[in-house]
Design an enzyme around this catalytic site. Structure first.
Site, PDB file in Angstrom:
ATOM      1  CE  LYS A  22      56.507 -48.595  45.808  1.00 41.34           C
ATOM      2  NZ  LYS A  22      57.596 -48.620  44.813  1.00 41.34           N
ATOM      3  CG  ASN A  23      55.523 -50.887  42.603  1.00 42.89           C
ATOM      4  OD1 ASN A  23      56.044 -49.804  42.886  1.00 42.89           O
ATOM      5  ND2 ASN A  23      55.922 -52.032  43.130  1.00 42.89           N
ATOM      6  NE  ARG A  92      64.980 -50.289  38.748  1.00 45.52           N
ATOM      7  CZ  ARG A  92      66.228 -50.491  38.368  1.00 45.52           C
ATOM      8  NH1 ARG A  92      67.196 -49.765  38.857  1.00 45.52           N
ATOM      9  NH2 ARG A  92      66.521 -51.418  37.505  1.00 45.52           N
ATOM     10  CB  CYS A 116      64.749 -50.100  47.538  1.00 44.99           C
ATOM     11  SG  CYS A 116      63.413 -49.251  48.360  1.00 44.99           S
ATOM     12  NE  ARG A 121      65.413 -52.554  41.911  1.00 44.46           N
ATOM     13  CZ  ARG A 121      64.449 -51.815  42.419  1.00 44.46           C
ATOM     14  NH1 ARG A 121      64.713 -50.979  43.397  1.00 44.46           N
ATOM     15  NH2 ARG A 121      63.225 -51.882  41.956  1.00 44.46           N
ATOM     16  N   PRO A 122      70.038 -53.952  37.233  1.00 43.00           N
ATOM     17  CG  PRO A 122      70.798 -55.714  35.892  1.00 43.00           C
ATOM     18  CD  PRO A 122      70.325 -55.394  37.279  1.00 43.00           C
ATOM     19  CB  ILE A 123      68.070 -50.387  33.090  1.00 49.15           C
ATOM     20  CG1 ILE A 123      69.265 -49.596  32.542  1.00 49.15           C
ATOM     21  CG2 ILE A 123      67.719 -49.883  34.486  1.00 49.15           C
ATOM     22  CD1 ILE A 123      68.908 -48.129  32.240  1.00 49.15           C
ATOM     23  CG  ASP A 124      70.297 -56.280  31.446  1.00 48.93           C
ATOM     24  OD1 ASP A 124      69.953 -55.962  32.597  1.00 48.93           O
ATOM     25  OD2 ASP A 124      70.202 -57.441  31.027  1.00 48.93           O
ATOM     26  CG  ASP A 304      57.597 -55.593  45.982  1.00 45.16           C
ATOM     27  OD1 ASP A 304      58.826 -55.717  45.928  1.00 45.16           O
ATOM     28  OD2 ASP A 304      56.928 -55.044  45.076  1.00 45.16           O
ATOM     29  CB  ILE A 326      62.980 -61.130  42.650  1.00 46.46           C
ATOM     30  CG1 ILE A 326      61.754 -62.045  42.653  1.00 46.46           C
ATOM     31  CG2 ILE A 326      62.891 -60.039  41.569  1.00 46.46           C
ATOM     32  CD1 ILE A 326      61.349 -62.660  41.349  1.00 46.46           C
ATOM     33  NE  ARG A 396      61.112 -44.499  47.498  1.00 43.41           N
ATOM     34  CZ  ARG A 396      61.662 -45.660  47.135  1.00 43.41           C
ATOM     35  NH1 ARG A 396      62.644 -46.158  47.835  1.00 43.41           N
ATOM     36  NH2 ARG A 396      61.235 -46.300  46.080  1.00 43.41           N
TER      37      ARG A 396
HETATM   38  N1  EPU Z   1      66.521 -57.243  36.007  1.00 45.65           N
HETATM   39  C1  EPU Z   1      67.639 -57.300  35.202  1.00 45.65           C
HETATM   40  N2  EPU Z   1      67.677 -56.501  34.101  1.00 45.65           N
HETATM   41  C2  EPU Z   1      66.678 -55.652  33.797  1.00 45.65           C
HETATM   42  C3  EPU Z   1      65.545 -55.598  34.617  1.00 45.65           C
HETATM   43  C4  EPU Z   1      65.494 -56.414  35.726  1.00 45.65           C
HETATM   44  O1  EPU Z   1      68.574 -58.043  35.471  1.00 45.65           O
HETATM   45  O2  EPU Z   1      66.798 -54.939  32.792  1.00 45.65           O
HETATM   46  C5  EPU Z   1      66.460 -58.092  37.201  1.00 45.65           C
HETATM   47  C6  EPU Z   1      66.523 -57.233  38.471  1.00 45.65           C
HETATM   48  O3  EPU Z   1      67.848 -56.966  38.846  1.00 45.65           O
HETATM   49  C7  EPU Z   1      65.787 -58.099  39.456  1.00 45.65           C
HETATM   50  C8  EPU Z   1      64.720 -58.795  38.591  1.00 45.65           C
HETATM   51  O4  EPU Z   1      65.193 -58.725  37.263  1.00 45.65           O
HETATM   52  O5  EPU Z   1      66.660 -59.048  39.964  1.00 45.65           O
HETATM   53  C9  EPU Z   1      63.340 -58.219  38.673  1.00 45.65           C
HETATM   54  O6  EPU Z   1      63.346 -56.858  38.406  1.00 45.65           O
HETATM   55  P1  EPU Z   1      62.095 -56.103  37.803  1.00 45.65           P
HETATM   56  O7  EPU Z   1      62.546 -55.337  36.616  1.00 45.65           O
HETATM   57  O8  EPU Z   1      60.903 -57.006  37.697  1.00 45.65           O
HETATM   58  O9  EPU Z   1      61.803 -55.095  38.944  1.00 45.65           O
HETATM   59  P2  EPU Z   1      61.513 -53.584  38.794  1.00 45.65           P
HETATM   60  O10 EPU Z   1      60.649 -53.329  37.605  1.00 45.65           O
HETATM   61  O11 EPU Z   1      62.790 -52.857  38.959  1.00 45.65           O
HETATM   62  C10 EPU Z   1      59.251 -53.632  40.109  1.00 45.65           C
HETATM   63  C11 EPU Z   1      58.795 -52.934  41.333  1.00 45.65           C
HETATM   64  C12 EPU Z   1      59.487 -53.543  42.541  1.00 45.65           C
HETATM   65  C13 EPU Z   1      59.175 -55.028  42.595  1.00 45.65           C
HETATM   66  C14 EPU Z   1      59.541 -55.699  41.276  1.00 45.65           C
HETATM   67  C15 EPU Z   1      59.159 -57.145  41.215  1.00 45.65           C
HETATM   68  C16 EPU Z   1      58.335 -50.701  40.557  1.00 45.65           C
HETATM   69  C17 EPU Z   1      58.744 -49.285  40.512  1.00 45.65           C
HETATM   70  N3  EPU Z   1      59.120 -51.516  41.231  1.00 45.65           N
HETATM   71  O12 EPU Z   1      60.647 -53.381  40.080  1.00 45.65           O
HETATM   72  O13 EPU Z   1      58.949 -52.908  43.663  1.00 45.65           O
HETATM   73  O14 EPU Z   1      59.921 -55.616  43.620  1.00 45.65           O
HETATM   74  O15 EPU Z   1      58.925 -55.007  40.176  1.00 45.65           O
HETATM   75  O16 EPU Z   1      57.801 -57.289  41.379  1.00 45.65           O
HETATM   76  O17 EPU Z   1      57.306 -51.085  40.017  1.00 45.65           O
HETATM   77  C18 EPU Z   1      58.923 -52.128  45.880  1.00 45.65           C
HETATM   78  O18 EPU Z   1      57.793 -51.667  45.630  1.00 45.65           O
HETATM   79  O19 EPU Z   1      59.394 -52.205  47.044  1.00 45.65           O
HETATM   80  C19 EPU Z   1      59.720 -52.637  44.767  1.00 45.65           C
HETATM   81  C20 EPU Z   1      61.028 -52.846  44.855  1.00 45.65           C
END
Ligand code: EPU
Length: 418
Positions: A22-23, A92, A116, A121-124, A304, A326, A396
Site C-alpha cells: 500500500k505505502n 494521507r 488515520c 501528523r503535520p506537513i511542515d 504500523d 512515532i 483501505r
Molecule cells: N512529521 C512531522 N512533520 C512532517 C512529517 C512528519 O512532524 O512534516 C511527524 C509525524 O507527525 C509523525 C512522524 O513525523 O509523528 C512520522 O511521520 P511520517 O511522515 O514518516 O509518516 P507518513 O509519511 O505520514 C507513512 C505511512 C504511515 C507510516 C509512516 C511511518 C503512508 C501513506 N503512510 O506516513 O502508514 O506509519 O510512514 O512509517 O505511506 C499506515 O499504513 O497505517 C500508516 C499510518
C-alpha cells in the site's frame, strides 16, 4: 457501515500470498504524473486507498486503465487544476500530488491531506522542502497554493526521517535545476521504491535507502514500467496471525529482510518459524516469552506493526512493554483489547501488557487502519464472536483480507449494518 464478524479459535493453515505494498503504491501512483508518456505500475493492491488516488488522477484528466493487478497511467492529458478537499481528505497520500504537480508544473493548489487519526501528523517538513527549492506557499484554512518561477536544487535537512516528507522532497526536486541533497532522509523500502521508479523514468537519484539522498535534476522524464514491492506490513500482520493461531501457516511472496525486525522479535519470544527466501512458515507456540518493543523508522520496529503485535503480547507469560515513538495517539485499540480480556495499561507513549490472558469475543470498533488489523487478529484468537465495526478503515489497506483469511480456515464474514 461495514462490519466484520469473526468466530475465533480456528486454526489457520495453508498459504497467504502477500499483495503489493500500500505505502509504495500510494506514492508511485501520484509520482507517475511526472512522466511525459505512459507509465505501467504492476502489482498494485485493490484497496480503497489506491482507488482514491486513481480518482484524483481521473479528476485531473489522466487516462487511467486498471488491468487486473496493473495500472496504466497516461499523464499527457492532465490539466493542472485545484484538487478539491473531498478528494484530498480521503487519505494521507493525496499530498504526494502536491509534490508531483509542483515538480512538474511549478504550481499546485490543493488541501491538507487526510489519513488515520493517530497523531498530529503535520506537513511542515514537506512544506519546508518546497520552500528550500524556491517555492512560495500561500496557506489559508487548510488550502495551499504553492508556486515557483523555477525550482532550484537545495540542501534539505529533515528534522525527523519522515517517509512522506522524504518522498515529497524527491518528487518536487527531481526536475529542479541542479542538485538536491536530502539529509536525515527516511530509509523505508517504500522510499527506495519511489526512487527506483523515478530513475526508471530517467531521474538521477542516488542514496535512497540511506539517510542521505542526492538528486541531480533532469529536464525530462519518460514513461516506464515498475512493479510494486510486497507489502511488509500486510506480511507482518499475517505472520503475527500465524504466531497466534497458525498451524504451519505460510506467508508467501515476501521480502524477509523487510520484516526482519519483526522476525527477530518473534524469535526472541520463542515463536516457531521457518524463514525461506521469499516466505515464512509460522505456527502457534505455547509459553511465549515477554519482550520489549520500541517503534522506530526502518530498519527498526515498524510503528504500523505495533498495534497488530499487541494481541500476541497478551499471550506472553509475563510483562511486555511497547513504546510508540512515532505517533502520539496510536493506542486506540487498547481499550477494546482490554474489553476482550487483555490486561494492558497505557502510560503516555508506552503500554504495559501483562500476560497471559484469555481473550473473548466482543463488539469492538476499528478506529483506524492498524487498530482494525489488531482487532481482526484478536478476533481470530478470541473465544466466541468478535464483531468489528467501521471495518472500512481496514479495507483501505488490506487487499482481500476476508477472502485471504477464509482461504486458510478462518470463520470470518463481512456484513453491511445500518
Ligand atoms: N512529521 C512531522 N512533520 C512532517 C512529517 C512528519 O512532524 O512534516 C511527524 C509525524 O507527525 C509523525 C512522524 O513525523 O509523528 C512520522 O511521520 P511520517 O511522515 O514518516 O509518516 P507518513 O509519511 O505520514 C507513512 C505511512 C504511515 C507510516 C509512516 C511511518 C503512508 C501513506 N503512510 O506516513 O502508514 O506509519 O510512514 O512509517 O505511506 C499506515 O499504513 O497505517 C500508516 C499510518
Amino acid at each position: 457501515m461495514k462490519i466484520l464478524e469473526i468466530h475465533g479459535g480456528k486454526k489457520l493453515s495453508g498459504t497467504i500470498r502477500i499483495s503489493g505494498a500500500k505505502n509504495a503504491s500510494v506514492a508511485l501512483i501520484p509520482a507517475a504524473i511526472l512522466a511525459d508518456s505512459e507509465v505501467t505500475i504492476c502489482n498494485v493492491p485493490e484497496i480503497t486507498d489506491t482507488d482514491a488516488l486513481t480518482e484524483i488522477l481521473q479528476y485531473l484528466g489522466a487516462d487511467v486503465k486498471r488491468a487486473s493487478e496493473s495500472i496504466l497511467i497516461n499523464p499527457q492529458t492532465i490539466e493542472n487544476k485545484e484538487i478539491p478537499e473531498e478528494l484530498s481528505v480521503k487519505l494521507r497520500a493525496s499530498y504526494y500530488f502536491m509534490a508531483a504537480l509542483l515538480g512538474k508544473y511549478k504550481y499546485v493548489e490543493m488541501y491538507f491531506p487526510g489519513g488515520c487519526s493517530i497523531g498530529a501528523r503535520p506537513i511542515d517538513q514537506t512544506l519546508k522542502s518546497f520552500r528550500a527549492l524556491g517555492a512560495s506557499i500561500e496557506e489559508k484554512d487548510n488550502h495551499y497554493k504553492i508556486y515557483a518561477e523555477e525550482l532550484v536544487g537545495a540542501h534539505i535537512y529533515l528534522d525527523m526521517p519522515s517517509v512522506g516528507a522524504t518522498i515529497n522532497a524527491m518528487l518536487a526536486s527531481v526536475k529542479a535545476k541542479g542538485e538536491t541533497i536530502i539529509e536525515n532522509a527516511a530509509k523505508e523500502p517504500e522510499v527506495v521504491s519511489v526512487a527506483t521508479f523515478l530513475n526508471g523514468m530517467g531521474a538521477k537519484i542516488t542514496g535512497a535507502g540511506t539517510s542521505e539522498i542526492k538528486i541531480k535534476g533532469v529536464e525530462k522524464l519518460q514513461g516506464c514500467y515498475t512493479e510494486v514491492i510486497p507489502d511488509r506490513i500486510e506480511a507482518g500482520t499475517y505472520i503475527i496471525a500465524g504466531a497466534l493461531v497458525g498451524e504451519n501457516l505460510k506467508i508467501d511472496n515476501i521480502i524477509p529482510e523487510h520484516v526482519e525486525m519483526l522476525i527477530l522479535k518473534l524469535k526472541e519470544m520463542g515463536v516457531h518459524m521457518e524463514v525461506g527466501p521469499d516466505y515464512v512458515v509460522v505456527s502457534k507456540t505455547e509459553d511465549l516469552k515477554p519482550v520489549k518493543i520500541k517503534t522506530q523508522g526502518y530498519p527498526g520496529f515498524a510503528t504500523d506493526l505495533q498495534q497488530p503485535i499487541t494481541p500476541l503480547l497478551t499471550q506472553c507469560l509475563g510483562i511486555s512493554t511497547l513504546e510508540e515513538t512515532i505517533y502520539e495517539n496510536r493506542f486506540k485499540n487498547v481499550p477494546y483489547l482490554n474489553e476482550m480480556g487483555a490486561n494492558i495499561e497505557i502510560d503516555d507513549r508506552t503500554i504495559k501488557v501483562s500476560g497471559k490472558t484469555e481473550l473473548v469475543g466482543k463488539r469492538v470498533e476499528a478506529t483506524d487502519l492498524r487498530a482494525g488489523a489488531c482487532l481482526v487478529l484478536a478476533g481470530l484468537l478470541a473465544n466466541g464472536v468478535t464483531t468489528i465495526t467501521n471495518i472500512e478503515h481496514v479495507l483501505r489497506g488490506y487487499e482481500n483480507i476476508v477472502q485471504k483469511l477464509e482461504d486458510v480456515g478462518a470463520d470470518i464474514t463481512l456484513k453491511e449494518e445500518n
